[in-house]
Each structure stands twice: as structure tokens, then as C-alpha cells.
Design a protein around this motif. Structure first.
Motif, PDB file in Angstrom:
ATOM      1  N   ARG A   1      -0.241  -3.342  -0.976  1.00  0.00           N
ATOM      2  CA  ARG A   1       0.102  -4.720  -1.298  1.00  0.00           C
ATOM      3  C   ARG A   1       0.471  -4.848  -2.801  1.00  0.00           C
ATOM      4  O   ARG A   1       1.432  -5.549  -3.150  1.00  0.00           O
ATOM      5  CB  ARG A   1      -1.083  -5.633  -0.975  1.00  0.00           C
ATOM      6  N   GLU A  12      -4.474   0.034   1.718  1.00  0.00           N
ATOM      7  CA  GLU A  12      -3.656  -1.144   2.040  1.00  0.00           C
ATOM      8  C   GLU A  12      -3.562  -2.091   0.835  1.00  0.00           C
ATOM      9  O   GLU A  12      -2.548  -2.743   0.587  1.00  0.00           O
ATOM     10  CB  GLU A  12      -4.263  -1.861   3.248  1.00  0.00           C
ATOM     11  N   GLU A  13      -4.683  -2.149   0.080  1.00  0.00           N
ATOM     12  CA  GLU A  13      -4.627  -2.987  -1.139  1.00  0.00           C
ATOM     13  C   GLU A  13      -3.632  -2.414  -2.139  1.00  0.00           C
ATOM     14  O   GLU A  13      -2.882  -3.154  -2.786  1.00  0.00           O
ATOM     15  CB  GLU A  13      -6.030  -3.066  -1.744  1.00  0.00           C
TER      16      GLU A  13
END
Length: 1018
Positions: free
Chosen positions: A845, A841-842
Motif C-alpha cells: 500500500r 501488504e502494508e
């Protein structure tokens, strides 16, 4: 031939330019000394021809052809010469050979006669070339047998009073008027070979030629006149119809005079120098001039006066004689041109009948005759025309005469070196010597008092005649001094100039002269003025004037001609004449009487230097008197080379106005026609003129001045120079004028001016500099427009390249990132929560951030060209794209922004806006951003304000090393000439303001709609 037939008019005026034809110094002296005088008329009939001032032109003096058959002076003053080798024009200085007449070269023109018709055309009679009408403009006309002439051999031509021209040929006579008419045997004219033609006072035409007859034509009928005194084989060569009806014929057998049917034949027995006559001419005063094979003659009354080669004529064969409008006589011979003028100083020598040229004392008598003593040849009496001599053979005691005097009874007292003789009625009646009381045989002076007493000065004293004996005055000691001069005064007293000084005899008492300064002078001559002033001529001490209580002394320093004065007299014009070794001169008596040495300038003395090329005159000394005023006012002087006479009434010669002519104009080395000179081409800066004055008396003394209006501010004195030169003339309008003045006139005569215009080069015109300035301005403007165009082209290329890059980023990188991001989001959704899912998810982003950054870059690289306004739309679109991904409130305030600004301005303002918004989003943590664009004033204002963290300086914390956004914004502002200011404080946000002067363009066309600014919030 007639007056014009071997005497046709040609151009000769009496001198030549010193520059081209050097004149001997003696000739110059001759010209300057014996100047012609008197009113403009023919030669004085009372003077012999040998007394005239004579000049000669031959080949060495510039005459192009020595033989002269015809002489003519035309209306303009030029003298024209007809020669066997063409036509010559003479202006007094320069001879000009006319190169061609009627397309005939000069060597083909054997000219016999010349005349000028009332229309001012010159007619030329030739041998073998017919009759030519010369106009000098390329419009000459030639009459030959092809034109109707009976022959091409024309002997004579004459213009008649009705304008017709008559020409004599060897085949008859021709009249040219409205048509050409030939007269020959079929028309009743008995002479075939015509040699002379003339018109009588009654209009009749007289014709002579080969044979012993002449004929006349009254307009309808020819009448023949047989010449009994001319043999049948004789020829009439010249013919003159006199005003009194007399016909003069110059023939091969003498001169024939026809009058009222009577024929008189004159030959050498009557005084002609030769019976072979070539030409005749009648002067303005009626004098008949005859040119013969042995010189020429003047017929005056019943006498002939002749002049031939022995007298100085250039050659004996005289073919032409002509008298010009100034009274000069021109004689053309086989070897030269001759000019004769009356002199101011008239010489009398052995040639004029004097018994000797060594002249002694002078005196006049009651009848007006002049008595001339000689030193060795006796006493001569001049009655006005002839000299009659008395010598020792007639009873004179001696032929050496040093003193003369006359008394009221008509007796002439003659002082010689052998005593005194008394002459009465032309005979010696008594002799006086020592036996009659003379103290010495050597008589030095004589004078007669108003009472009739005779006083005599001798080498041994002064005596008085009483009865038949001479006696001394009472003081015999002083009376025995050698005497030089005597002067009888009105009161009966006698002034006696002796070797010891000046004495005075009053009532037979001798006493020293009362003026001690004057009494000691060495005096040679004395004269009393009309107001009592005593003039004294001295040896070496000049002239003295004793006037009442004043004594004046004049020498060469005061302007006298010489300090040794042998004779003094006062003429009827109140002039004081002085005879000296330097010649004869005069000065105004009043100027002498009123002379003030402290204030007066030099005396105005007029000299008559008695020398010329062949004679050297010197005043005769130790004779009394040596200078004399005759009863008619003329002044006579005795010299060592003859007797000299000057007529004071004829000192100035009244001449007709002198024509002044500009002959030639040369422009940049090329002659120009003076009639069509008009406008000269650009660069015609070097101009010269040749001019002349047509006075033929003494042309070398004619003075000139000229002026070029438009260049000279005043007249330029040229002296005797006849050329003017101008160089480096500027473009403009000019007028060249010439004025001339003859040697004895004060009035300047001005000729017809020559006007011309020098056109300028294009770079010399008034519009050239303004045109150059306009061209420079257009060049600068064109260069500016070209630079702007190049910049626009470069900007378009940059924009196109940025658009391409934006497309490539959008179609490749951003699409790829978007696909990868979605796949990773799908993968993350299927994964359970774990450490790996958190890492994924990082990554997602970070990828989203990269997509947003890429979208911002694309927004910076391009904008929508279809937006309503260029810069406003671009800024608004860029601001929205940059803030749409964040939680930021955007307020846009766009007011009156120009729609079409220069590309570099729009680009740099857009980049400054993008950089400022990006900095606010990335570094300040701003929640709201205000963007303002205002073009309503004279400046364009761009402001970006946020409510972020702010900073203190560019290097403040929060600005990381390696990030140069603020520096880039300043550089962009400087590039477009804008002023960029940043206001920021920590914790209070940042405001960036860009101020740009409004570009110079029409406001109405370039500004957007004037409406209140819209506030757009995002």
C-alpha cells in the motif's frame, strides 16, 4: 595723354578710419570746422584755390603707392587710382590695393590711364601689359599684340558715347567695338605715337601725340592739323574737346587753344605755372584744370589761378586731375593724393591780397564792396575779386583803423588812432582831428543816423559832426566818458556803450538807459532786431535781449559758444550771429525772443570754430564793427589772422544720394562672396560685415546704422564705425541692412541688403526631439520585447527540463516502482495470511501511494501540448491526474480562457491549481472539488473550492510545520501580478480565488470560443 591720360579715375574719398590710421587732433578739427557747403558743384570760381578746404593722403595716411597717374570715379561711387604699382580703390576712408587684374600681379601693372564704358567696365591702359578690361569677378580680359593690338604700351584710353573704346599706343590708335580696329599710317592717321584722345561734341575723334600736329576722324576720313606754336620735337600729352568746339591741348611747350582754325598759345607769360603740361580736365561748370610740372592751375575767363607745393600741394608734379559727382576736385601728384572742397567759412589773408592779417573794423558801401581796416597796414577795399589798399602814403592819418562807417552819399568814415579820415571814390578827401573838435585822437566807434548825422565815440567821449566840426551833446559831463560802441536807432536816438554803462542820447540830451539792470552792463556791441528787440553783447556776461518789457540773459549755460561777445548782427535769414574769442556762431532770433528759462531746453547754437591744423583765428576786439553783413547777405568777421566770410545761403550742401555698399561678409573667419552667400552651413554662427558710404566730401562725419532682420528688433546706431559683428547666431533666415547719412543731411540712405540663411545642425531641427522621443520609445519597447523573449526562453528551458525530469521519472522510477509493486503483490498472494503477509501488504500500500505521488508529480511537471487550449487543458489534465486515484468528485468549469497567455502566467496559475487540489486531497478530506477558470471579463478568475474540513488561518491545526503550500501560492500570485484570496472556515471547506488583470492583447484573437462553460464531473 588726355583728361584720362595721367588723370584717370581712381578711388579716393577724403578720409581714413581712426581705428587704422590715427588722425591728428588738429586735422579732425579742420575737417569738422571748415565743412564744405552749397549745392553739389565744382569749386566756386569766385574763390581762390587757397581758400578751398585741402586734404592730403600720402604713405603715412595709408596711400599704398604715392605716385598717381590716373583718377576715375565709377558709377558705384568708388574712386579708382592708377599707379605705377597697380590699381587702388578708395572709399573715402580705406585704400584697397587690387591684388591682380587679368591674372597680373599689381607690381606688374604700371597704369597710365583709366576709363569706364557704358557697360560699367573699367578699362586700364598700361605700360607693357597691354589694355585690360577689368570686371573684378575673375572675368578680366587683356588685349595685347597677341589679340591684335599694335603694341603692349598703351598711353591713353577713352570710352566714347556709342560704347566703343579707343586706346592710344606707341604704334597707333585702336578702336574696340564689335571688333578690334587699328588705325595707323596705312589707314591715313598721321600720328604713330598716340598720347591723348578725346571726342568732340559733333562725334569727331581728336588725337594727339608725339610731334607738332593733331588729327581728327569723322568716321571715314582723318584730317591733320599742324601746330605752329609747338616745335617738331614737342608732344601733345593731353587733349580736351570742349562743348563749344574748342580744342585744348596740353603740350610739352604750354597750353594751346584751337578754335575755328585759330591757334592760341598760352605760356608762363600768360599765368601758367609751368609750360610742361601733364594733364587736362574740364569740370562740370566748364572750368579748365591744367596739371603741370609746377602745380596745377584753373583757367577762369582769361586768368589763371595756380596752386603749388608752396601752397600745400603734396608735390609739384601733377599727373592727374578729376572732379567727382559731389564737386570735389582730386589732384594726383608724384607724392600723394589731394582733395579740394569749398568751405563754409572762407578765409581771406595776405595770400588772397589783404595787406595784413591783423584785421580791424569793417563796413560796406553802396556798391556792395567791402571795406576792411587793418591794424597797421591801412584800409583795403574788396570788389569781390581783388583788394585795393589805401595807406598813409595815400593820405590816411594812420594805418591802424579801429572804426568804420559809411553814409548814404557813398562816403567812408575812417576812425584811426590819429583821428578821422573821410574817403570818397577811393581817395582821402579830408582829415578830422582835435582841431576840428575831436576830444581825442583815438577813435573807438562811428555811426551814421538815418538822417545822415555822424556820431563819433572816442577815448574821451562822444561827439557829433555838425558842419565841419565835432561838438558834444548838451550834457558834456556824461558825454566825456570813454566810449566803446555806438548804435544809431530808427527814431534818431543814439545808444552809447561806455566804460560806466549804457547811455542814451535823445535830442542831444544824454540820459541813462531806462532799464537799470542793463544800464550797468559792460557792453561791447549792440544790434536792433526787426521787431525792435535790442541785442547786447557783453564782456564776460554773455548776450542780453531787451524786448519790450522782457529782459533775457543768455550765457554758455543756455548754450552760447562764449560769454565774451565782441560783435552781434542779424542776417537775412533771421539768425543772430555772435563773434567771440571762441569763434563765430549763430542762433535763431525767434528762439531767443521766445525763450522761456523755465521750460525751454538749451539753445541750438551752430558754431564756426575758427581754427584748423595750420591757423588759429581769434576775433579782433576793441574794433567797431568787428562783424558785418554785406549787401549780398554774407557775414564777415575780422580776426587776428585774417578776414573770415560765411555765406548763410550755403550753410547746407545739397549732395547727390550717397551710395551705401556692403563690401565684405566674413563667416567664422572666412570671407564669403556676397553674390552667392545664400545658405550657410550649420554652425555658421559668427558673422561680420564691412560696409561703407561713398560720399567723399567729409567721410569721417558720415554716420551709419545697421540692422540684422531676424536678430535685431530695431536699428543699431553705429556712429562712424564701418563694421558690424554678430556671434552665436541661431539657425534661421536673416537680412542685413545698412543706412548712412552724411554730415549735414537728415535723410538716411539705405544700401542693397544681404540675405542669407543659416542651416541648422540635425539636432537643431524641429523633428529632432520627436525623433528622439520615438527612438527612446522604440528602445524601451525593444528592451521589453527582449526581456519577454528572454523570459520565454527561460520558461521554455524550464518546461523542457521539467519534461525531461517527467520522462525520466516515468521511464525509470515509476516503472521500477510499478514492477516492484506487482512482484510484491504476487508474493503477497502466495503467502498465507500471517503477520508477515500483513506487513507486506502494508508495504504494497505504501508503494502504491508512492506511485500515485510520483504520477501526480509527473502530471505537475508536464501537460499535453496538443490539448485544445493551453491553460484550460493543462489545468483540466492536472486536476484529473491528481483526483483519479481517490474517491473524489471533480467538477471543471472552463469559460472563455485566453489560449495563449504569457508562459510565466500559465505556469504559475497551473502550479497554484495543482497546489490547491493537492492540499484539498491530502489535508481536507474533501469529497468534491470544483475548479473554475473564467476569462470572459477584464480579469482572469481561477477558483478552487472543496467541501473539506477547512481551517481558520495558515497556522491552524491541520497545517503541519514545514509545509508551505499556501505561502508558495501567494508568492506565485504576487509574481504574476494577481490577487490571491483564501476563504476557509473549519468544517465548511476552503475556497481559493485568484484574480489576474487580463493581459493587453487582441481579444478576438486570444479568447477562446464564447460558449457556456462545461461542467465535467469525475
Amino acid at each position: 595723354m588726355n583728361v584720362a591720360a595721367f588723370s584717370d579715375e581712381m578711388c579716393a574719398q577724403g578720409a581714413w578710419p581712426l581705428r587704422r590710421y590715427p588722425i591728428p587732433a588738429a586735422c579732425i578739427a579742420l575737417i569738422l570746422i571748415f565743412l564744405p557747403a552749397g549745392p553739389a558743384r565744382a569749386l566756386d570760381q569766385q574763390r581762390s584755390l587757397s581758400q578751398a578746404f585741402h586734404r592730403v593722403w600720402q604713405l603715412p595716411q595709408g596711400l599704398p603707392q604715392p605716385t598717381i597717374y590716373a583718377i576715375l570715379q565709377t558709377h558705384d561711387g568708388y574712386l579708382w587710382l592708377g599707379t605705377p604699382a597697380g590699381l587702388v580703390r578708395f572709399d573715402g576712408i580705406r585704400f584697397t590695393m587690387i591684388p591682380n587684374c587679368a591674372d597680373l600681379s599689381s607690381e606688374k601693372l604700371r597704369i597710365r590711364d583709366l576709363c569706364e564704358d557704358p557697360a560699367r567696365h573699367v578699362w586700364i591702359a598700361t605700360d607693357g601689359a597691354g589694355l585690360i578690361r577689368y570686371r573684378g569677378e575673375g572675368n578680366d580680359q587683356r588685349y595685347t599684340r597677341a589679340s591684335g593690338m599694335p603694341s603692349d604700351d598703351v598711353h591713353c584710353v577713352m570710352a566714347m558715347r556709342d560704347g566703343s573704346v579707343w586706346a592710344g599706343t606707341d604704334k597707333g590708335l585702336v578702336r574696340l567695338g564689335q571688333k578690334l580696329t587699328v588705325f595707323g599710317a596705312t589707314q591715313g592717321m598721321p600720328i604713330e605715337d598716340v598720347r591723348a584722345v578725346s571726342q568732340a561734341k559733333d562725334g569727331a575723334i581728336w588725337v594727339g601725340g608725339a610731334g607738332n600736329q593733331v588729327c581728327s576722324f569723322d568716321g571715314t576720313t582723318w584730317t591733320s592739323h599742324q601746330l605752329n606754336s609747338l616745335p617738331a620735337q614737342g608732344t601733345v600729352r593731353a587733349l580736351i574737346a570742349d562743348k563749344d568746339g574748342t580744342i585744348w591741348l596740353g603740350t610739352t611747350g604750354g597750353l594751346i587753344h584751337l578754335h575755328d582754325g585759330l591757334e592760341t598759345h598760352l605760356t608762363t607769360k600768360d599765368g601758367l605755372p609751368d609750360e610742361s603740361i601733364y594733364c587736362l580736365f574740364q569740370g562740370a561748370d566748364g572750368t579748365l584744370w591744367i596739371g603741370t610740372r609746377s602745380g596745377f592751375s584753373r583757367r577762369y575767363g582769361d586768368e589763371f589761378a595756380s596752386f603749388d607745393a608752396a601752397d600745400g600741394l603734396s608735390q609739384s608734379n601733377v599727373y592727374a586731375i578729376y572732379e567727382d559727382r559731389e564737386g570735389s576736385l582730386w589732384v594726383g601728384t608724384k607724392h600723394g593724393l589731394n582733395q579740394f572742397n569749398d568751405r563754409r567759412t572762407v578765409p581771406y589773408t595776405i595770400r588772397e591780397g589783404l595787406p595784413s592779417n591783423n584785421i580791424g573794423a569793417l563796413c560796406n558801401d553802396a556798391t556792395g564792396g567791402i571795406w576792411v581796416g587793418t591794424l597797421g597796414a591801412g584800409l583795403a577795399h574788396f570788389d569781390g575779386r581783388h583788394f585795393h589798399t589805401i595807406t598813409t602814403r595815400d593820405g590816411l592819418a594812420s594805418d591802424s583803423i579801429r572804426a568804420l562807417a559809411h553814409d548814404s552819399s557813398g562816403q567812408i568814415w575812417v576812425g584811426t588812432d590819429q583821428g578821422i579820415d573821410r574817403v570818397q571814390d577811393g581817395r582821402v578827401v579830408k582829415h578830422f582831428g582835435p582841431g576840428e573838435g575831436l576830444p581825442s585822437r583815438e577813435v573807438t566807434s562811428l555811426c551814421v543816423t538815418p538822417a545822415g548825422e555822424l556820431w563819433t565815440g572816442t577815448a574821451s567821449g562822444v561827439v557829433q559832426l555838425q558842419g565841419e566840426r565835432f561838438v558834444f551833446p548838451d550834457d558834456e559831463t556824461l558825454a566825456r566818458l570813454p566810449v566803446r560802441s555806438l548804435l544809431a536807432q530808427h527814431d534818431g536816438s543814439i545808444l552809447v556803450a561806455t566804460a560806466a554803462g549804457l547811455l542814451q542820447i535823445v535830442a542831444r540830451q544824454i540820459r541813462p538807459f531806462p532799464n537799470a539792470e542793463v544800464a550797468a552792463l559792460d557792453i561791447d556791441s549792440m544790434c536792433r532786431g526787426p521787431e525792435g528787440g535790442l541785442f547786447l553783447g557783453t564782456f564776460g556776461h554773455g548776450l542780453w535781449l531787451v524786448n519790450n518789457d522782457r529782459t533775457l540773459h543768455f550765457t554758455t549755460r543756455e548754450g552760447l559758444l562764449d560769454d565774451e561777445i565782441s560783435g552781434v548782427l542779424i542776417d537775412d535769414g533771421d539768425r543772430v550771429w555772435m563773434a567771440s574769442g571762441s569763434g563765430l556762431s549763430f542762433t535763431s532770433r525767434l528762439e531767443l525772443v521766445n525763450y522761456d528759462p523755465r521750460r525751454s531746453a538749451q539753445l541750438k547754437t551752430t558754431p564756426f570754430r575758427l581754427s584748423d591744423a595750420t591757423r588759429a583765428f581769434e576775433v579782433q576786439e576793441e574794433v567797431q564793427p568787428c562783424i558785418l553783413k554785406s549787401a549780398d547777405g554774407r557775414v564777415w568777421q575780422s580776426t587776428t589772422r585774417g578776414l573770415i566770410m560765411v555765406d548763410p545761403s550755403r550753410l547746407v550742401r545739397a549732395l547727390p544720394p550717397t551710395p551705401v555698399v556692403i563690401e565684405e561678409m566674413v563667416v567664422n573667419g572666412q570671407p564669403r562672396d556676397l553674390r552667392t552667400v545664400g545658405r550657410l552651413s550649420p554652425g555658421s554662427s559668427n558673422v561680420s560685415f564691412e560696409y561703407t558710404a561713398l560720399s567723399l566730401v567729409v567721410p569721417v562725419r558720415t554716420a551709419f546704422r545697421y540692422k540684422l532682420d531676424g536678430f535685431d528688433s530695431d536699428w543699431v546706431e553705429a556712429g562712424t564705425r564701418r563694421e558690424a559683428f554678430y556671434t552665436n547666431l541661431s539657425p534661421g533666415e536673416y537680412q542685413f541692412l545698412v543706412a548712412a547719412r552724411t554730415f549735414d543731411e537728415a535723410k538716411w540712405e539705405t544700401g542693397q541688403p544681404v540675405s542669407f540663411t543659416i542651416l541648422p545642425h540635425f539636432y537643431q531641427t524641429f523633428w529632432f526631439l520627436p525623433s528622439c522621443a520615438a527612438a527612446v520609445a522604440l528602445t524601451i519597447f525593444g528592451a521589453y520585447r527582449l526581456r519577454v523573449r528572454n523570459i520565454k526562453d527561460q520558461m521554455r528551458a524550464v518546461v523542457a527540463e521539467r519534461s525531461r525530469i517527467a520522462r525520466e521519472l516515468h521511464d525509470t522510477l515509476m516503472q521500477g516502482f510499478s514492477g516492484v509493486t506487482m512482484e510484491m503483490q504476487a508474493l503477497a498472494a502466495r503467502l498465507p495470511r500471517s503477520q508477515e503477509r500483513g506487513t507486506l501488504e502494508e508495504i504494497i500500500r505504501d508503494a502504491a501511494n508512492c506511485v500515485r505521488d510520483a504520477r501526480r508529480s509527473v502530471a505537475g511537471l508536464r501537460h499535453d501540448p496538443s490539448a485544445e487550449s493551453g491553460l484550460s487543458a493543462a489545468i483540466a489534465q492536472a486536476a484529473r491526474q491528481l483526483t483519479e486515484t481517490g474517491d473524489i468528485r471533480l467538477r471543471l468549469n472552463m469559460r472563455n480562457c485566453p489560449r495563449r497567455l504569457p508562459v510565466d502566467v500559465e505556469y504559475n496559475l497551473l502550479r497554484i491549481t495543482q497546489e490547491a487540489i493537492t492540499n484539498s486531497i491530502k489535508h481536507s478530506g474533501a469529497r468534491s472539488i470544483d475548479v473554475t477558470l473564467d476569462g470572459s471579463g477584464r480579469h482572469i478568475l481561477l477558483a478552487i473550492e472543496d467541501d473539506g474540513a477547512g481551517f481558520g488561518t495558515v497556522e491552524a491545526p491541520g497545517v503541519r510545520a514545514g509545509h508551505y503550500g499556501i505561502i508558495g501560492m501567494k508568492e506565485r500570485a504576487t509574481q504574476i501580478g494577481a490577487d490571491l484570496r483564501i476563504d476557509s472556515q473549519p468544517g465548511r471547506g476552503t475556497a481559493i480565488r485568484v484574480t489576474l488583470p487580463m493581459p493587453d492583447m487582441p481579444r478576438a484573437a486570444e479568447l477562446g470560443t464564447r460558449s457556456p462553460g462545461k461542467e465535467i464531473t469525475s
